[in-house]
Design a protein around this motif. Structure first.
Motif, PDB file in Angstrom:
ATOM      1  N   PRO A   1     -13.018  15.591   5.561  1.00 13.01           N
ATOM      2  CA  PRO A   1     -12.574  14.204   5.774  1.00 13.01           C
ATOM      3  C   PRO A   1     -13.605  13.406   6.563  1.00 13.01           C
ATOM      4  O   PRO A   1     -14.378  13.969   7.346  1.00 13.01           O
ATOM      5  CB  PRO A   1     -11.274  14.382   6.573  1.00 13.01           C
ATOM      6  N   PRO A   2     -13.635  12.095   6.376  1.00 14.01           N
ATOM      7  CA  PRO A   2     -14.584  11.255   7.117  1.00 14.01           C
ATOM      8  C   PRO A   2     -14.349  11.351   8.628  1.00 14.01           C
ATOM      9  O   PRO A   2     -13.213  11.471   9.091  1.00 14.01           O
ATOM     10  CB  PRO A   2     -14.286   9.838   6.602  1.00 14.01           C
ATOM     11  N   SER A   3     -15.429  11.299   9.390  1.00 19.62           N
ATOM     12  CA  SER A   3     -15.328  11.331  10.845  1.00 19.62           C
ATOM     13  C   SER A   3     -14.803   9.987  11.359  1.00 19.62           C
ATOM     14  O   SER A   3     -14.779   8.981  10.635  1.00 19.62           O
ATOM     15  CB  SER A   3     -16.687  11.638  11.469  1.00 19.62           C
ATOM     16  N   ILE A   4     -14.387   9.978  12.624  1.00 22.81           N
ATOM     17  CA  ILE A   4     -13.840   8.767  13.247  1.00 22.81           C
ATOM     18  C   ILE A   4     -14.693   8.422  14.458  1.00 22.81           C
ATOM     19  O   ILE A   4     -14.930   9.268  15.315  1.00 22.81           O
ATOM     20  CB  ILE A   4     -12.376   8.977  13.685  1.00 22.81           C
TER      21      ILE A   4
ATOM     22  N   ALA B   1      -8.985   1.012  20.753  1.00 18.49           N
ATOM     23  CA  ALA B   1      -9.055   0.230  19.515  1.00 18.49           C
ATOM     24  C   ALA B   1      -7.938   0.619  18.559  1.00 18.49           C
ATOM     25  O   ALA B   1      -7.539   1.785  18.476  1.00 18.49           O
ATOM     26  CB  ALA B   1     -10.405   0.409  18.845  1.00 18.49           C
ATOM     27  N   THR B   2      -7.433  -0.365  17.832  1.00 12.34           N
ATOM     28  CA  THR B   2      -6.355  -0.125  16.873  1.00 12.34           C
ATOM     29  C   THR B   2      -6.833  -0.288  15.430  1.00 12.34           C
ATOM     30  O   THR B   2      -6.022  -0.244  14.512  1.00 12.34           O
ATOM     31  CB  THR B   2      -5.183  -1.082  17.132  1.00 12.34           C
ATOM     32  N   THR B   3      -8.116  -0.473  15.241  1.00 14.32           N
ATOM     33  CA  THR B   3      -8.689  -0.517  13.901  1.00 14.32           C
ATOM     34  C   THR B   3      -9.870   0.440  13.845  1.00 14.32           C
ATOM     35  O   THR B   3     -10.518   0.705  14.864  1.00 14.32           O
ATOM     36  CB  THR B   3      -9.176  -1.939  13.536  1.00 14.32           C
ATOM     37  N   GLY B   4     -10.136   0.960  12.653  1.00 12.43           N
ATOM     38  CA  GLY B   4     -11.229   1.916  12.495  1.00 12.43           C
ATOM     39  C   GLY B   4     -10.955   3.254  13.143  1.00 12.43           C
ATOM     40  O   GLY B   4     -11.879   4.039  13.371  1.00 12.43           O
ATOM     41  N   ASN B   5      -9.681   3.528  13.456  1.00 13.63           N
ATOM     42  CA  ASN B   5      -9.326   4.751  14.170  1.00 13.63           C
ATOM     43  C   ASN B   5      -8.608   5.759  13.280  1.00 13.63           C
ATOM     44  O   ASN B   5      -7.782   6.536  13.750  1.00 13.63           O
ATOM     45  CB  ASN B   5      -8.431   4.417  15.364  1.00 13.63           C
ATOM     46  N   SER B   6      -8.924   5.763  11.991  1.00 10.92           N
ATOM     47  CA  SER B   6      -8.257   6.677  11.068  1.00 10.92           C
ATOM     48  C   SER B   6      -9.236   7.281  10.081  1.00 10.92           C
ATOM     49  O   SER B   6     -10.354   6.784   9.900  1.00 10.92           O
ATOM     50  CB  SER B   6      -7.129   5.956  10.317  1.00 10.92           C
ATOM     51  N   SER B   7      -8.805   8.357   9.453  1.00  9.30           N
ATOM     52  CA  SER B   7      -9.597   9.049   8.437  1.00  9.30           C
ATOM     53  C   SER B   7      -8.675   9.396   7.266  1.00  9.30           C
ATOM     54  O   SER B   7      -7.621  10.007   7.468  1.00  9.30           O
ATOM     55  CB  SER B   7     -10.216  10.324   9.016  1.00  9.30           C
ATOM     56  N   THR B   8      -9.057   8.990   6.058  1.00 11.98           N
ATOM     57  CA  THR B   8      -8.232   9.205   4.866  1.00 11.98           C
ATOM     58  C   THR B   8      -8.966  10.121   3.885  1.00 11.98           C
ATOM     59  O   THR B   8     -10.167   9.947   3.648  1.00 11.98           O
ATOM     60  CB  THR B   8      -7.906   7.860   4.184  1.00 11.98           C
ATOM     61  N   PHE B   9      -8.225  11.071   3.329  1.00  7.02           N
ATOM     62  CA  PHE B   9      -8.839  11.995   2.374  1.00  7.02           C
ATOM     63  C   PHE B   9      -7.794  12.479   1.373  1.00  7.02           C
ATOM     64  O   PHE B   9      -6.578  12.315   1.575  1.00  7.02           O
ATOM     65  CB  PHE B   9      -9.465  13.192   3.100  1.00  7.02           C
ATOM     66  N   ASN B  10      -8.288  13.073   0.264  1.00  8.67           N
ATOM     67  CA  ASN B  10      -7.420  13.641  -0.773  1.00  8.67           C
ATOM     68  C   ASN B  10      -7.403  15.151  -0.641  1.00  8.67           C
ATOM     69  O   ASN B  10      -8.431  15.796  -0.871  1.00  8.67           O
ATOM     70  CB  ASN B  10      -7.916  13.261  -2.171  1.00  8.67           C
ATOM     71  N   PRO B  11      -6.275  15.748  -0.262  1.00 12.90           N
ATOM     72  CA  PRO B  11      -6.212  17.213  -0.207  1.00 12.90           C
ATOM     73  C   PRO B  11      -6.179  17.795  -1.619  1.00 12.90           C
ATOM     74  O   PRO B  11      -5.693  17.161  -2.561  1.00 12.90           O
ATOM     75  CB  PRO B  11      -4.895  17.470   0.530  1.00 12.90           C
TER      76      PRO B  11
ATOM     77  N   VAL C   1      -3.931  11.611   2.385  1.00  8.99           N
ATOM     78  CA  VAL C   1      -3.491  11.888   3.748  1.00  8.99           C
ATOM     79  C   VAL C   1      -4.349  11.060   4.694  1.00  8.99           C
ATOM     80  O   VAL C   1      -5.577  11.050   4.576  1.00  8.99           O
ATOM     81  CB  VAL C   1      -3.633  13.392   4.092  1.00  8.99           C
ATOM     82  N   THR C   2      -3.713  10.371   5.624  1.00  2.00           N
ATOM     83  CA  THR C   2      -4.429   9.569   6.614  1.00  2.00           C
ATOM     84  C   THR C   2      -4.058  10.042   8.013  1.00  2.00           C
ATOM     85  O   THR C   2      -2.879  10.060   8.381  1.00  2.00           O
ATOM     86  CB  THR C   2      -4.095   8.067   6.487  1.00  2.00           C
ATOM     87  N   ALA C   3      -5.068  10.443   8.767  1.00  2.00           N
ATOM     88  CA  ALA C   3      -4.876  10.835  10.164  1.00  2.00           C
ATOM     89  C   ALA C   3      -5.332   9.686  11.053  1.00  2.00           C
ATOM     90  O   ALA C   3      -6.479   9.247  10.956  1.00  2.00           O
ATOM     91  CB  ALA C   3      -5.657  12.102  10.485  1.00  2.00           C
ATOM     92  N   THR C   4      -4.439   9.193  11.888  1.00  2.00           N
ATOM     93  CA  THR C   4      -4.736   8.063  12.772  1.00  2.00           C
ATOM     94  C   THR C   4      -4.658   8.512  14.217  1.00  2.00           C
ATOM     95  O   THR C   4      -3.663   9.126  14.631  1.00  2.00           O
ATOM     96  CB  THR C   4      -3.756   6.904  12.536  1.00  2.00           C
TER      97      THR C   4
END
Length: 204
Positions: free
Chosen positions: A22-25, A31-41, A86-89
């Motif tokens: 998944p992309p790094s954060i 901050a409340t923007t740019g604080n998530s990582s989204t990927f396809n399991p 899946v998005t991890a915030t």
């Protein structure tokens, strides 16, 4: 209701999901923007649902999972027509200076003036309440304090505010995402997940 017996069916073991990279954060504390990582399991079709949780080792921080599944935002359907994500915030705590009033650029200009005025009033009070010789020494001392205090307060604006210490400290951390298949018979703790992946987290 009268129950004669209960029959429990255990699902057959299904392949573990693959979580890839998944992309790094990278985020500024608070901050409340740019604080998530989204990927396809990667899930084997027809293996049911996979449940996702997450955790982070960043101090004063937390994380949350949100999937694109329309029925349950904590699971991914392996049989969905369109691959679900899946998005991890991660939520961090901002570094606030207490009290911030004295360290804003506008107030740094007035701080030397206010300090000089306070010391001047102190000198006037000493001049009226002490003998002439004593107040001369006292006035000289107050004058020196005024000069030193003014220079110190004025120069502090060039050095910037004190370093933040009460929020999420800057540094490198991780957000770990855990996946559980329908055949998982563990106790639901992250340690017993079927698969996991660590997402690099950088806090500025």
């Amino acid at each position: 209701m009268t129950v004669d017996y209960v029959r429990l069916y255990a699902p057959s073991a299904v392949p573990k999901p693959t979580l890839g990279n998944p992309p790094s954060i990278t985020v500024k504390a608070g901050a409340t923007t740019g604080n998530s990582s989204t990927f396809n399991p990667g899930l084997t079709p027809g293996t049911g649902f996979a449940y996702f949780t997450c955790s982070t080792n960043a101090p004063k921080s937390s994380c949350a999972i949100a999937t694109s599944d329309t029925l349950n935002t904590h699971v991914v359907n392996s049989s969905a027509t369109t691959a679900e994500t899946v998005t991890a915030t991660v939520t961090t705590t901002a570094n606030a200076i207490v009290p911030p009033l004295f360290f804003t650029p506008e107030n740094r200009i007035w701080l030397p003036v206010a300090l000089a005025a306070l010391l001047a009033l102190l000198g006037m009070w000493l001049a009226r309440s002490t003998p002439r010789r004593a107040w001369r020494y006292g006035f000289a001392l107050v004058a020196v304090c005024m000069i030193v205090g003014t220079l110190t307060a004025g120069c502090s604006g060039n050095n910037g505010p004190p370093p933040p210490t009460n929020g999420t400290p800057p540094g490198s951390y991780t957000v770990t995402v855990y996946a559980f298949t329908e055949s998982n018979i563990g106790d639901g703790s992250n340690a017993n997940a079927d698969a996991s992946v660590a997402i690099p987290l950088t806090v500025n």
